[in-house]
Design an enzyme around this catalytic site. Sequence first.
Site, PDB file in Angstrom:
ATOM      1  N   GLY A   1       0.832  -1.217   0.000  1.00 51.75           N
ATOM      2  CA  GLY A   1       0.000   0.000   0.000  1.00 51.75           C
ATOM      3  C   GLY A   1       0.854   1.248   0.000  1.00 51.75           C
TER       4      GLY A   1
ATOM      5  N   SER B   1      -7.347  -1.451  12.615  1.00 51.70           N
ATOM      6  CA  SER B   1      -8.208  -0.258  12.659  1.00 51.70           C
ATOM      7  C   SER B   1      -8.954  -0.236  13.976  1.00 51.70           C
ATOM      8  CB  SER B   1      -9.232  -0.285  11.532  1.00 51.70           C
ATOM      9  OG  SER B   1     -10.169   0.773  11.722  1.00 51.70           O
TER      10      SER B   1
ATOM     11  N   LYS C   1     -10.728  -6.312   9.827  1.00 52.62           N
ATOM     12  CA  LYS C   1      -9.699  -5.745  10.710  1.00 52.62           C
ATOM     13  C   LYS C   1      -9.630  -6.497  12.052  1.00 52.62           C
ATOM     14  CE  LYS C   1      -8.106  -2.505   8.037  1.00 52.62           C
ATOM     15  NZ  LYS C   1      -6.696  -2.540   7.588  1.00 52.62           N
TER      16      LYS C   1
ATOM     17  N   TYR D   1     -15.620  -4.522   6.631  1.00 52.36           N
ATOM     18  CA  TYR D   1     -14.433  -3.767   7.048  1.00 52.36           C
ATOM     19  C   TYR D   1     -14.063  -4.093   8.504  1.00 52.36           C
ATOM     20  CZ  TYR D   1     -11.089  -0.024   7.650  1.00 52.36           C
ATOM     21  OH  TYR D   1      -9.925   0.667   7.911  1.00 52.36           O
TER      22      TYR D   1
ATOM     23  N   ALA E   1       1.745   3.324  -2.238  1.00 55.11           N
ATOM     24  CA  ALA E   1       1.522   4.414  -3.194  1.00 55.11           C
ATOM     25  C   ALA E   1       0.660   5.539  -2.629  1.00 55.11           C
ATOM     26  CB  ALA E   1       0.878   3.850  -4.466  1.00 55.11           C
TER      27      ALA E   1
ATOM     28  N   GLY F   1      -4.980  -1.608   1.914  1.00 59.80           N
ATOM     29  CA  GLY F   1      -6.309  -1.907   2.434  1.00 59.80           C
ATOM     30  C   GLY F   1      -7.366  -1.145   1.674  1.00 59.80           C
TER      31      GLY F   1
ATOM     32  N   ILE G   1      -1.331   6.181   4.407  1.00 59.05           N
ATOM     33  CA  ILE G   1      -0.470   5.744   5.513  1.00 59.05           C
ATOM     34  C   ILE G   1       0.743   4.983   4.969  1.00 59.05           C
ATOM     35  CG2 ILE G   1      -0.365   4.280   7.578  1.00 59.05           C
ATOM     36  CD1 ILE G   1      -3.436   4.860   7.906  1.00 59.05           C
TER      37      ILE G   1
ATOM     38  N   ASP H   1      -1.567  -6.986  -7.701  1.00 55.79           N
ATOM     39  CA  ASP H   1      -2.919  -6.926  -7.152  1.00 55.79           C
ATOM     40  C   ASP H   1      -3.028  -7.950  -6.023  1.00 55.79           C
ATOM     41  OD1 ASP H   1      -5.549  -6.975  -6.517  1.00 55.79           O
ATOM     42  OD2 ASP H   1      -6.291  -7.301  -8.555  1.00 55.79           O
ATOM     43  N   LEU H   2      -3.005  -7.459  -4.805  1.00 53.41           N
ATOM     44  CA  LEU H   2      -2.991  -8.353  -3.647  1.00 53.41           C
ATOM     45  C   LEU H   2      -4.370  -8.940  -3.329  1.00 53.41           C
ATOM     46  CD1 LEU H   2      -0.591  -6.292  -1.336  1.00 53.41           C
ATOM     47  CD2 LEU H   2      -0.027  -8.339  -2.677  1.00 53.41           C
TER      48      LEU H   2
HETATM   49  P1  NAI Z   1      -5.270   4.718   0.903  1.00 54.02           P
HETATM   50  O1  NAI Z   1      -6.425   4.413   0.018  1.00 54.02           O
HETATM   51  O2  NAI Z   1      -4.705   6.080   0.889  1.00 54.02           O
HETATM   52  O3  NAI Z   1      -4.093   3.674   0.621  1.00 54.02           O
HETATM   53  C1  NAI Z   1      -4.333   2.308   0.483  1.00 54.02           C
HETATM   54  C2  NAI Z   1      -3.349   1.742  -0.529  1.00 54.02           C
HETATM   55  O4  NAI Z   1      -3.620   0.340  -0.647  1.00 54.02           O
HETATM   56  C3  NAI Z   1      -3.513   2.370  -1.926  1.00 54.02           C
HETATM   57  O5  NAI Z   1      -2.271   2.802  -2.434  1.00 54.02           O
HETATM   58  C4  NAI Z   1      -4.094   1.235  -2.738  1.00 54.02           C
HETATM   59  O6  NAI Z   1      -3.725   1.254  -4.113  1.00 54.02           O
HETATM   60  C5  NAI Z   1      -3.520   0.002  -2.016  1.00 54.02           C
HETATM   61  N1  NAI Z   1      -4.316  -1.163  -2.371  1.00 54.02           N
HETATM   62  C6  NAI Z   1      -5.665  -1.297  -2.316  1.00 54.02           C
HETATM   63  N2  NAI Z   1      -6.037  -2.468  -2.853  1.00 54.02           N
HETATM   64  C7  NAI Z   1      -4.899  -3.094  -3.261  1.00 54.02           C
HETATM   65  C8  NAI Z   1      -4.645  -4.314  -3.928  1.00 54.02           C
HETATM   66  N3  NAI Z   1      -5.640  -5.129  -4.312  1.00 54.02           N
HETATM   67  N4  NAI Z   1      -3.361  -4.655  -4.185  1.00 54.02           N
HETATM   68  C9  NAI Z   1      -2.343  -3.819  -3.838  1.00 54.02           C
HETATM   69  N5  NAI Z   1      -2.533  -2.635  -3.225  1.00 54.02           N
HETATM   70  C10 NAI Z   1      -3.796  -2.276  -2.952  1.00 54.02           C
HETATM   71  O7  NAI Z   1      -5.761   4.307   2.350  1.00 54.02           O
HETATM   72  P2  NAI Z   1      -5.137   4.536   3.812  1.00 54.02           P
HETATM   73  O8  NAI Z   1      -6.142   5.276   4.570  1.00 54.02           O
HETATM   74  O9  NAI Z   1      -3.749   4.975   3.754  1.00 54.02           O
HETATM   75  O10 NAI Z   1      -5.206   3.033   4.354  1.00 54.02           O
HETATM   76  C11 NAI Z   1      -4.058   2.278   4.704  1.00 54.02           C
HETATM   77  C12 NAI Z   1      -4.474   1.258   5.733  1.00 54.02           C
HETATM   78  O11 NAI Z   1      -4.905   1.929   6.909  1.00 54.02           O
HETATM   79  C13 NAI Z   1      -5.651   0.385   5.294  1.00 54.02           C
HETATM   80  O12 NAI Z   1      -5.410  -0.933   5.695  1.00 54.02           O
HETATM   81  C14 NAI Z   1      -6.818   0.977   6.046  1.00 54.02           C
HETATM   82  O13 NAI Z   1      -7.836   0.047   6.275  1.00 54.02           O
HETATM   83  C15 NAI Z   1      -6.153   1.411   7.323  1.00 54.02           C
HETATM   84  N6  NAI Z   1      -6.864   2.409   8.091  1.00 54.02           N
HETATM   85  C16 NAI Z   1      -7.122   3.639   7.556  1.00 54.02           C
HETATM   86  C17 NAI Z   1      -7.822   4.563   8.296  1.00 54.02           C
HETATM   87  C18 NAI Z   1      -8.142   5.930   7.774  1.00 54.02           C
HETATM   88  O14 NAI Z   1      -8.942   6.654   8.407  1.00 54.02           O
HETATM   89  N7  NAI Z   1      -7.562   6.366   6.689  1.00 54.02           N
HETATM   90  C19 NAI Z   1      -8.309   4.252   9.653  1.00 54.02           C
HETATM   91  C20 NAI Z   1      -7.951   2.938  10.118  1.00 54.02           C
HETATM   92  C21 NAI Z   1      -7.256   2.053   9.343  1.00 54.02           C
END
Ligand code: NAI
Length: 255
Positions: free
Chosen positions: A8, A114, A157, A153, A10, A71, A13, A41-42
Site C-alpha cells: 500500500g 483499525s 480488521k 471492514y 503508493a 487496504g 499511511i 494486485d494483492l
Molecule cells: P489509501 O487508500 O490512501 O491507501 C491504500 C493503498 O492500498 C492504496 O495505495 C491502494 O492502491 C492500495 N491497495 C488497495 N487495494 C490493493 C490491492 N488489491 N493490491 C495492492 N494494493 C492495494 O488508504 P489509507 O487510509 O492509507 O489506508 C491504509 C491502511 O490503513 C488500510 O489498511 C486501512 O484500512 C487502514 N486504516 C485507515 C484509516 C483511515 O482513516 N484512513 C483508519 C484505520 C485504518
Amino acid sequence: MPTTVVTGSASGIGRSVYELLKERGHRVIGVDLKDAEIAADLSTVEGREAAIREIRALTGGTLDGLVCCAGLGVTAPDSGLILRVNHFAVTALLDALFDDLKRGHSPAALVIGSVAASQLVGQEVPLVETLLAGDEEAAVAQIRDLDKPQLAYAASKYAVTRFARRRAVAWGPSGVRLNVVAPGAVETPLHKASSEDPRFGEAVKNFVAPLGRAAQPSEVAELVGFLQSDAASFIHGTVLYADGGMDAMMKEATF
Ligand code: NAI
C-alpha cells in the site's frame, strides 16, 4: 541497511511509512497496484504469489521488515474485495514471508488494523470465524449474502488483528516480532471517500475522536517507524492505537 517491504506504499499511511523508513535508512520495497517497486494486485492469489516472487527476486530471500498497509475501506467496489485485501492478502504475505524474516536482522513485521475492530471485540461473529479459519471463498460468499460493507471492514480488521496476535505467539521463539497498529480516522484518500459517501458519510463525520480531529498519515507512520526499530525490541503481539482516544471512548473497560 535494513530491507523493509511496505504494501500500500503508493498512498496514504503506506506512502508515509515508505517515506519515513527511507529517511531512517531502510531500503524500502513498495508493493501496490501501481506506482511502486512491485506492482501487484494483492486481492488475488496469483497477485500475492507474484508479489512474493518479486520480493524474493529483489531481496534474495532475506527480509528485515514487513509492513502491511494496503487496504480498502467501505466504499470498495464490493465487500468481498475488502475481505480479500484487508485480511487474506495480509495473512498470505505474513505466512509466506516468515522464513525470509527469520533470516533477517532484528526482524519485525507489522499490520495496520483499525479502531473499527474495537466494535466487534468480545462478540460472536460467524464471518470472523470463517476469516480466521482461512476459508477465503466461503468468507466472500458469506459477506456477499449479507451485503454490509461496514461489517466486512470491521470483521476484516478484527480477524486480521487476531490472526496477527496468534502468529505473534507462534513466532516468538524465532525472534521475529509482529505487532498491530490500529489507527482511528486518518486524512487519506480512503477516509475522504468514506466521509463523502452518501451511505456512510454522516456516520464517519460524526465519529470524532476525543482529540477532536483526524490524524495526518505521518502521525501513524511515526508509530510504525518506532515499532519497526530496535527501540521496540520487546514489543511483540501488541495492538497499539493511534486513534486520538477513540478506543478509550468506545470501551474503557477492555484493553
Ligand atoms: P489509501 O487508500 O490512501 O491507501 C491504500 C493503498 O492500498 C492504496 O495505495 C491502494 O492502491 C492500495 N491497495 C488497495 N487495494 C490493493 C490491492 N488489491 N493490491 C495492492 N494494493 C492495494 O488508504 P489509507 O487510509 O492509507 O489506508 C491504509 C491502511 O490503513 C488500510 O489498511 C486501512 O484500512 C487502514 N486504516 C485507515 C484509516 C483511515 O482513516 N484512513 C483508519 C484505520 C485504518
